[in-house]
Design an enzyme around this catalytic site. Structure first.
Site, mmCIF file in Angstrom:
data_model
loop_
_atom_site.group_PDB
_atom_site.id
_atom_site.type_symbol
_atom_site.label_atom_id
_atom_site.label_comp_id
_atom_site.label_asym_id
_atom_site.label_seq_id
_atom_site.Cartn_x
_atom_site.Cartn_y
_atom_site.Cartn_z
ATOM 1 N N GLU A 182 -5.465 -4.706 10.652
ATOM 2 C CA GLU A 182 -4.628 -3.807 10.813
ATOM 3 C C GLU A 182 -4.583 -3.182 12.084
ATOM 4 O O GLU A 182 -5.539 -1.980 11.984
ATOM 5 C CB GLU A 182 -4.600 -2.577 9.542
ATOM 6 C CG GLU A 182 -4.197 -3.379 8.126
ATOM 7 C CD GLU A 182 -3.607 -2.496 7.207
ATOM 8 O OE1 GLU A 182 -2.535 -2.686 6.935
ATOM 9 O OE2 GLU A 182 -4.313 -1.430 6.886
ATOM 10 N N GLU B 245 -6.781 4.990 7.821
ATOM 11 C CA GLU B 245 -6.431 6.279 7.405
ATOM 12 C C GLU B 245 -7.594 7.096 6.878
ATOM 13 O O GLU B 245 -7.964 8.156 7.112
ATOM 14 C CB GLU B 245 -5.176 6.471 6.687
ATOM 15 C CG GLU B 245 -3.827 6.277 7.605
ATOM 16 C CD GLU B 245 -2.596 5.520 6.889
ATOM 17 O OE1 GLU B 245 -2.564 5.672 5.670
ATOM 18 O OE2 GLU B 245 -1.850 4.994 7.387
ATOM 19 N N HIS C 192 -9.515 1.507 4.743
ATOM 20 C CA HIS C 192 -8.241 1.672 5.510
ATOM 21 C C HIS C 192 -8.403 2.544 6.441
ATOM 22 O O HIS C 192 -9.209 3.565 6.558
ATOM 23 C CB HIS C 192 -7.026 2.227 4.680
ATOM 24 C CG HIS C 192 -5.789 2.272 5.337
ATOM 25 N ND1 HIS C 192 -5.317 2.964 6.088
ATOM 26 C CD2 HIS C 192 -4.662 1.214 5.032
ATOM 27 C CE1 HIS C 192 -4.246 2.599 6.545
ATOM 28 N NE2 HIS C 192 -3.752 1.727 5.660
ATOM 29 N N ASN D 105 0.820 -1.205 0.003
ATOM 30 C CA ASN D 105 -0.146 0.033 0.085
ATOM 31 C C ASN D 105 0.789 1.213 0.072
ATOM 32 O O ASN D 105 1.390 1.548 0.896
ATOM 33 C CB ASN D 105 -0.896 0.089 1.404
ATOM 34 C CG ASN D 105 -1.774 1.032 1.302
ATOM 35 O OD1 ASN D 105 -1.519 2.089 0.584
ATOM 36 N ND2 ASN D 105 -2.200 1.520 2.517
ATOM 37 N N TRP D 106 0.910 1.922 -1.086
ATOM 38 C CA TRP D 106 1.928 2.795 -1.193
ATOM 39 C C TRP D 106 1.395 4.378 -0.657
ATOM 40 O O TRP D 106 2.073 5.251 -0.529
ATOM 41 C CB TRP D 106 2.321 3.186 -2.714
ATOM 42 C CG TRP D 106 3.574 2.615 -3.147
ATOM 43 C CD1 TRP D 106 3.857 1.275 -2.301
ATOM 44 C CD2 TRP D 106 4.305 2.644 -4.420
ATOM 45 N NE1 TRP D 106 4.884 0.759 -3.209
ATOM 46 C CE2 TRP D 106 5.327 1.584 -4.342
ATOM 47 C CE3 TRP D 106 4.316 3.336 -5.242
ATOM 48 C CZ2 TRP D 106 6.546 1.403 -5.150
ATOM 49 C CZ3 TRP D 106 5.368 3.413 -6.249
ATOM 50 C CH2 TRP D 106 6.185 2.179 -6.210
ATOM 51 N N LYS D 107 0.128 4.395 -0.531
ATOM 52 C CA LYS D 107 -0.510 5.435 0.261
ATOM 53 C C LYS D 107 -0.374 6.641 -0.532
ATOM 54 O O LYS D 107 -0.358 6.539 -1.814
ATOM 55 C CB LYS D 107 0.027 5.831 1.893
ATOM 56 C CG LYS D 107 -0.053 4.186 2.615
ATOM 57 C CD LYS D 107 0.081 4.603 3.899
ATOM 58 C CE LYS D 107 -0.197 3.160 4.642
ATOM 59 N NZ LYS D 107 -0.006 3.357 6.144
ATOM 60 N N GLY E 78 2.769 -1.333 3.982
ATOM 61 C CA GLY E 78 2.907 0.116 3.728
ATOM 62 C C GLY E 78 4.512 0.520 3.448
ATOM 63 O O GLY E 78 4.890 0.370 2.389
ATOM 64 N N GLY E 79 4.901 1.104 4.370
ATOM 65 C CA GLY E 79 6.301 1.703 4.512
ATOM 66 C C GLY E 79 7.146 0.800 3.810
ATOM 67 O O GLY E 79 8.208 1.157 2.901
ATOM 68 N N GLY F 192 2.709 1.902 10.621
ATOM 69 C CA GLY F 192 3.913 3.139 10.340
ATOM 70 C C GLY F 192 4.518 3.503 11.644
ATOM 71 O O GLY F 192 5.221 4.247 11.982
ATOM 72 N N SER G 172 3.249 -2.314 10.210
ATOM 73 C CA SER G 172 4.834 -2.549 10.501
ATOM 74 C C SER G 172 5.407 -3.743 10.309
ATOM 75 O O SER G 172 6.000 -4.373 10.728
ATOM 76 C CB SER G 172 5.073 -2.081 12.264
ATOM 77 O OG SER G 172 4.628 -0.973 12.247
HETATM 78 P P1 PGA Z 1 2.715 0.072 7.486
HETATM 79 O O1 PGA Z 1 1.526 0.414 6.977
HETATM 80 O O2 PGA Z 1 3.319 -1.304 6.941
HETATM 81 O O3 PGA Z 1 3.619 1.145 6.999
HETATM 82 O O4 PGA Z 1 2.731 0.049 8.939
HETATM 83 C C1 PGA Z 1 0.337 -0.571 6.880
HETATM 84 C C2 PGA Z 1 -0.727 -0.336 6.069
HETATM 85 O O5 PGA Z 1 -1.171 0.753 6.753
HETATM 86 O O6 PGA Z 1 -1.337 -0.814 5.341
#
Ligand code: PGA
Length: 247
Positions: free
Chosen positions: A163, A95, A93, A10-12, A230-231, A169, A209
């Protein structure tokens, strides 16, 4: 029930055309482990470009609108994402639930809109730290599942990502026992909601994470069928070992 592992980046709000080389590298890493299904959910502006170089990885979007078209300035419909080249989409998600105030009813409607266009869907669930600390994480997530689960939920088009918000993150992850406990609770609730056959075929991803050091252990847990990353999905160098860990 054997479920093909699914690992999705997930590149956000990250990624310009300059990063298409990373998409290519990730697509190559995916080709090395055909037993794992690999995808990358990129910003909508990158979907068309990414589909041209993603190799064995699928390209997905990170959200879609619940309506097919209309007066919704700035929004994108499932048909638009599909036309750009997306075959999957993330809905719900945390966010977006937080920043865009999306409700679980919105999330279920978005999932249905995506399905109507033939997109596959990753539905996200997860509790806050406050909820976790109050001992109500499982109740909270199961309630979120009940309210977000779209009509006709089935493993051929829907996967679920657990999640925990406090793990996204932050570099902080739940204990392996906590992940297993939550995934098992989700699987059990799904059996009641959609029947044992469908529930046992549905892939449950862990997200928050995930990195090259913890991926193998997390992906090896009962009822964990892969990850939403994500990251650590932003470069081929970081994501390739996570993809390999799912094999
Ligand atoms: P993260 O994000 O791996 O950077 O913790 C995961 C996500 O929000 O899908």
């Amino acid at each position: 029930m054997s479920r093909r592992k699914l690992v999705v980046g997930n590149w956000k709000m990250n990624g310009l055309r300059a990063q298409l080389g990373e998409v290519e590298a990730i697509g190559k890493a995916a080709a090395e482990v055909p037993e794992v299904e690999v995808g990358l959910c990129v910003p909508a502006t990158l979907i068309a470009g990414a589909t041209g170089c993603a190799g064995a990885a699928f390209i997905g979007a990170q959200d879609c609108h619940m309506k097919q078209s209309g007066a919704h300035t700035g929004c994108l419909s499932a048909a638009m994402l599909k036309e750009a080249g997306a075959t999957w989409v993330i809905v719900g998600h945390s966010e977006r639930r937080t920043d865009q105030h999306e409700t679980s009813a919105d999330v279920a409607a978005k999932a249905l809109a995506a399905r109507a266009e033939g997109l596959k869907v990753i539905l996200c669930l997860g509790e806050s730290l406050e909820t976790r600390d109050s001992g109500k994480a499982i109740d909270y997530v199961l309630n979120q599942l009940a309210e977000s689960l779209p009509e006709g939920a089935a493993p051929d088009w829907l996967s679920i990502a657990y999640e925990p918000i406090w793990a996204i993150g932050t570099g902080r992850i739940p204990t392996m026992e906590q992940i297993e406990e939550m995934h098992s609770a989700i699987r059990t609730a799904l059996r009641q909601a959609i029947g044992a056959g469908a529930a046992d075929g549905m892939r449950l991803l862990y997200g928050g994470s995930v990195n090259a050091d913890n991926a193998a252990e997390i992906f090896g847990l009962a009822d964990v069928d892969g990850g939403l990353v994500g990251g650590a999905s932003l470069t081929g160098a970081k994501f390739a070992p996570i993809i390999a860990a799912a094999a």
